[in-house]
Scaffold this active site. Structure first.
Site, short mmCIF file in Angstrom:
data_model
loop_
_atom_site.label_atom_id
_atom_site.label_comp_id
_atom_site.label_asym_id
_atom_site.label_seq_id
_atom_site.Cartn_x
_atom_site.Cartn_y
_atom_site.Cartn_z
N ASP A 19 -11.48 -7.77 -7.05
CA ASP A 19 -10.91 -6.79 -7.06
C ASP A 19 -9.58 -6.45 -7.78
O ASP A 19 -8.82 -5.60 -7.20
CB ASP A 19 -10.63 -6.31 -5.23
N HIS A 59 -16.33 2.16 -3.16
CA HIS A 59 -16.73 3.12 -2.00
C HIS A 59 -17.20 4.45 -2.15
O HIS A 59 -16.62 5.10 -2.96
CB HIS A 59 -15.42 3.31 -0.93
N HIS A 63 -16.37 7.01 2.91
CA HIS A 63 -16.53 5.65 3.78
C HIS A 63 -15.48 5.49 5.17
O HIS A 63 -14.50 6.40 5.17
CB HIS A 63 -15.90 4.69 2.77
N HIS A 110 -9.34 4.87 -1.64
CA HIS A 110 -9.27 4.04 -2.70
C HIS A 110 -10.63 3.66 -3.44
O HIS A 110 -11.49 3.62 -2.36
CB HIS A 110 -8.51 2.79 -2.34
N LYS A 134 -18.97 -4.26 -3.53
CA LYS A 134 -18.93 -4.35 -2.06
C LYS A 134 -18.47 -3.06 -1.38
O LYS A 134 -17.86 -2.38 -2.29
CB LYS A 134 -18.19 -5.45 -1.67
N CYS A 179 -9.27 -9.33 1.18
CA CYS A 179 -10.63 -9.49 0.49
C CYS A 179 -10.77 -10.90 -0.24
O CYS A 179 -11.78 -11.71 -0.17
CB CYS A 179 -10.88 -8.76 -0.75
#
Length: 236
Positions: A19, A59, A63, A110, A134, A179
């Site tokens: 990420d 996302h 979400h 985000h 993801k 994460c």
């Protein structure tokens, strides 16, 4: 303690860059000083790992983790989420993992699909990396690069690693207490030897409990990337 790389070879090792995206470095959910680890990650990416993977939070705009999608809720409030019934109905009958309700932190918007915030940050040498996305399902949070907490969705990362006969994973990126930690814990759960490189990770909190939790689970912590960069195994 000296770095123990017994059994580690470039041919059976992967690096997983978690990420390193605009929104986590300079955008709506920026982690303090995250830009400072980019050069270290780039140096690690030059090592001859058999597989190099970068993950993206990815996302939909609606979400479940976004505070703006919950009336009366503010950023960093917490709610309880449950497994989406439509995904529960599709899971394999032999999967007996509990489907309990989970606490969910509500975040600013985000890493929304097809926005600049979701892109890898400028300066990250991501060309040629395999990309794993993801958090793509509207009703499920997914901190881990492997699967969501209920195991209802998976990213295909485990199969990708197995197909390449990877047994060792080196994890870097953002954020250490979310994460990165979840990815490392899942990697260990799936029986990969798992390393996290401390000076190539930035966390939201300064408390440092993520390092204790990962260590207790058997994840191996490398304090300095230089230990790997100068190891004979990766410089041969």
């Amino acid at each position: 303690m000296p770095l123990d790389l017994a059994g580690v070879e470039p041919s059976n090792s992967a690096i997983l860059v978690v990420d390193v995206q605009n929104d986590f470095v300079s955008g709506s959910l920026a982690v303090r000083d995250a830009e400072q680890i980019i050069s270290t990650i780039n140096a690690l990416l030059k090592l001859p790992f058999a597989l190099k993977v970068a993950t993206q939070d990815y996302h939909p705009a609606n979400h479940i983790s976004f505070a703006c999608n919950h009336a009366g809720k503010k950023v960093f409030d917490k709610i309880t989420i449950v497994p989406p019934p439509e995904l529960v109905a599709r899971r394999m009958p032999e999967d007996e993992r509990p489907l309990e309700a989970l606490e969910q932190v509500l975040w600013p918007v985000h890493c929304v699909q097809d926005t600049t915030g979701v892109a890898f940050v400028d300066g990250l040498e991501h060309e040629g990396l395999e990309v794993v996305r993801k958090g793509c399902d509207v009703g499920i949070e997914c901190y881990s690069a492997f699967e969501d907490p209920w195991g209802l969705t998976n990213t295909g990362l485990k199969d990708k690693l197995k197909n390449k006969e990877i047994s060792n994973i080196f994890v870097v990126g953002i954020a250490g207490d979310y994460c990165v930690k979840s990815t490392a814990l899942d990697a260990k759960k799936f029986e990969f030897r798992t390393f996290v490189i401390r000076d190539a990770v930035k966390s939201v909190s300064d408390e440092g409990t993520e390092w204790i939790e990962m260590s207790k689970a058997g994840v191996e912590i490398i304090d300095m990337a230089e230990e790997l960069l100068t190891s004979k195994i990766f410089s041969q």
